[in-house]
Design an enzyme around this catalytic site. Structure first.
Site, mmCIF file in Angstrom:
data_model
loop_
_atom_site.group_PDB
_atom_site.id
_atom_site.type_symbol
_atom_site.label_atom_id
_atom_site.label_comp_id
_atom_site.label_asym_id
_atom_site.label_seq_id
_atom_site.Cartn_x
_atom_site.Cartn_y
_atom_site.Cartn_z
ATOM 1 N N SER A 305 122.328 61.051 47.304
ATOM 2 C CA SER A 305 123.494 60.722 48.123
ATOM 3 C C SER A 305 123.154 60.310 49.543
ATOM 4 O O SER A 305 123.984 59.691 50.206
ATOM 5 C CB SER A 305 124.448 61.921 48.170
ATOM 6 O OG SER A 305 123.807 63.046 48.738
ATOM 7 N N HIS A 333 126.610 61.846 41.555
ATOM 8 C CA HIS A 333 126.967 60.557 42.136
ATOM 9 C C HIS A 333 126.779 59.390 41.174
ATOM 10 O O HIS A 333 127.229 58.281 41.463
ATOM 11 C CB HIS A 333 126.132 60.302 43.393
ATOM 12 C CG HIS A 333 126.333 61.317 44.466
ATOM 13 N ND1 HIS A 333 125.619 62.491 44.488
ATOM 14 C CD2 HIS A 333 127.171 61.351 45.526
ATOM 15 C CE1 HIS A 333 126.006 63.201 45.537
ATOM 16 N NE2 HIS A 333 126.944 62.535 46.179
ATOM 17 N N LYS A 365 133.736 62.770 42.235
ATOM 18 C CA LYS A 365 133.509 61.413 42.726
ATOM 19 C C LYS A 365 134.266 60.384 41.884
ATOM 20 O O LYS A 365 135.415 60.079 42.168
ATOM 21 C CB LYS A 365 132.005 61.089 42.736
ATOM 22 C CG LYS A 365 131.253 61.705 43.911
ATOM 23 C CD LYS A 365 130.903 63.147 43.711
ATOM 24 C CE LYS A 365 130.089 63.709 44.835
ATOM 25 N NZ LYS A 365 129.825 65.156 44.689
#
Length: 546
Positions: A305, A333, A365
């Site tokens: 990230s 992610h 996410k």
């Protein structure tokens, strides 16, 4: 394909940009690994980790040095009562025994972090779509405290949210099932999974996650961070070895520390360094006793990230198979954001899910919800249902949240009868490629894989970090700026996240502002600036704006 000054690298780490033995291999697997592991067909690994020019690094260190000198001077004024200190301070009788605050961290937050604190934790008062609203706040005491002015900044372009597929949106008719579940089950369960909190909605979600990942079973948890920190200790313990990527997320680091296992870090995405640790672990065993390790667990992330890099999964799987270790991959992610159908880095590289021992991911996410999951073999999941601290002690996932995740996965898989999900995945990939290319053409140094929707733009100097975020907000563009200690001291950056919900107009507005800001603040440090020929921008990637 790479040189010590910068550019794209196929196999390396942030501290070593030299070519590794041989050339950058298109398939990402060394000949030795192919012989001892399972080779797979997959995409070339194209990443960029360009180093800054020397004068930029010198000025960055100089900026921190000047800030440190002024910090000590102001501490001197505070100690003598000339200047008021609003920071948390220990009582005098406690200082000589057990210090509550670490000295340097407290100094840094008190004198450096506090000066740019207005760029963090801004209150948002709308859904995190491509545009959102921000509450305006001001400080009367140099950012120690803030007060709300009563004004809301409307329609700020959101370039900092992990809302990759644009599913964290305002209520519309597609969310009707979420509303129905809220009316049937209520807002929460108020119990753990092992007591009275095991609902049919949880079972439905777990079956759907397993189907989505093409694995035998899955288990969901109410908090993404706790999915790592509370489950790793259930998998390994004393007498086990954890090999952790040096840039792993804090939740992985905490879970490893809580496990009691021996922890050794390897250089970021560096298969040679990982193999050295694996070889030493096999040859020498545990310290002092030289007994064989009970387990060797490799911890990696799908997309990192802070770096925007994608794990070199084929290499790591080949080494895992060669040395009979276990692989735990955190796809917080990457799940939903990469791969032809959004199934993460395993699909991105065209690999077999059975090569991964433990799948971990979050719903915070791409799915526009909260919570996380562990997936893999049925024996693994059944074991965690009994031994996971999250299952035994933590409150189970809220039913409306479960339904939101179910709705999102069905959308991605096309089980809702539409092609909206695959269109969003394709649009995210197009937006990512376009945005990264334009930034490179402008001359910014950006990190990460060319297909990663997390795009770090390097700013370096602490004064420019604050100015960058403040000036962009004046232009109604919201970005996340990150500095030490979340990044190395001289690698402060803006972490831009692209979403499928961003239109071409949104992206061009942001790019124009970044171009202007790069010239104003002198942020175009790249010596590898690409051609600005329009045909390289791949205009055909875009559909007309709505």
């Amino acid at each position: 394909m790479a040189n010590p000054g910068g550019g794209a690298v196929c196999n390396g780490n942030l501290n070593n940009h030299k070519k590794q033995s041989g050339n950058c291999r298109k398939n990402g697997i060394s000949k030795e690994a192919q012989q001892n592991g399972k080779p797979h067909f997959h995409k070339p690994i194209v990443e960029s980790f360009e180093q800054a020019p020397l004068h930029v690094l010198v000025l960055t260190y100089l900026g921190y040095g000047i800030g440190t000198l002024f910090g000590h001077f102001r501490d001197f004024l505070r100690n003598w009562g000339i200047e008021k200190c609003n920071a948390a301070v220990e009582r005098e009788e406690q200082k000589d025994f057990v210090p509550l605050y670490q000295d340097f961290e407290n100094f840094y937050k008190r004198n450096l972090y506090i000066r740019v604190r207005d760029n963090w934790n801004r209150p948002i008062c709308s859904a995190p779509g491509p545009l959102f609203d921000i509450m305006e706040r001001v400080s009367d005491d140099y950012n120690w405290t803030f007060r709300f002015t009563g004004r809301v900044i409307k329609d700020v372009i959101n370039m900092g949210s992990y809302n990759f597929l644009g599913l964290a949106a305002k209520y519309d008719d597609s969310m009707r099932t979420v509303k129905d579940v809220l009316e049937t089950y209520g807002t929460g369960v108020s119990s753990t999974r092992q007591e009275m909190g095991n609902l049919d909605k949880h079972r439905e979600l777990e079956d759907l996650v397993a189907k989505f990942l093409n694995v035998e079973a899955a288990m969901v948890f109410g908090m993404g961070f706790a999915t790592n920190s509370m489950n790793i200790p259930a998998l390994v313990g004393k007498g086990c070895l954890i090999l952790s990527d040096e840039l792993n997320h804090t939740s992985l680091v905490l879970g490893a520390r809580l496990s009691g296992a021996t922890i050794r870090t390897f250089k970021h995405n560096n298969a040679q360094n990982l193999e050295k640790h694996l070889r030493d672990a096999i040859i020498y065993g545990q310290p002092r006793t030289r007994r064989a390790w009970k387990k060797i667990l490799i911890l990696v992330e799908g997309i990192y990230s802070m770096e925007g890099s994608i794990v070199h999964l084929p290499q790591i799987v080949a080494l895992k198979n060669k040395y009979k270790a276990y692989l735990y991959i955190d796809e917080a992610h990457s799940i939903g954001s990469v791969g032809p159908t959004g199934r993460g880095v395993v699909e991105f590289f065209g690999m077999d899910p059975r090569d991964i021992d433990v799948f971990m991911g979050t719903f915070t996410k791409s799915f526009g919800a909260s919570g996380g999951y562990i997936a893999g073999r049925k024996e693994l999941v059944d074991y965690l249902r009994v031994h996971s601290h999250s299952a035994v002690y933590a409150t189970s996932m809220s039913p409306p949240i479960s339904e939101q995740i179910i709705r999102s996965i069905k959308l991605i898989m096309g089980m809702d009868g539409t092609t909206e999900g695959i269109k969003r995945i394709q649009q995210l990939a197009k937006n990512t490629r376009y945005f990264r290319r334009r930034l490179s053409e402008m001359g910014f140094i950006i990190y990460g894989n060319e297909e990663s929707p997390v795009i770090p733009v390097l700013l370096y100097m602490p004064s420019k970090v604050a100015a960058f975020a403040r000036h962009l907000l004046e232009r109604k563009i919201g970005v996340v700026v990150v500095g030490f200690p979340a990044t190395p001291l001289v690698e402060a950056r803006a972490r831009i996240c692209v979403s499928a919900a961003h239109t071409r107009k949104n992206l061009d507005t942001v790019l124009d502002a970044l171009d202007e800001m790069g010239d104003l603040l002198g942020l175009k440090y790249s010596r590898q600036r690409k051609s600005t020929r329009p045909q390289l921008c791949d205009e055909t990637d875009y559909e007309p704006d709505d």
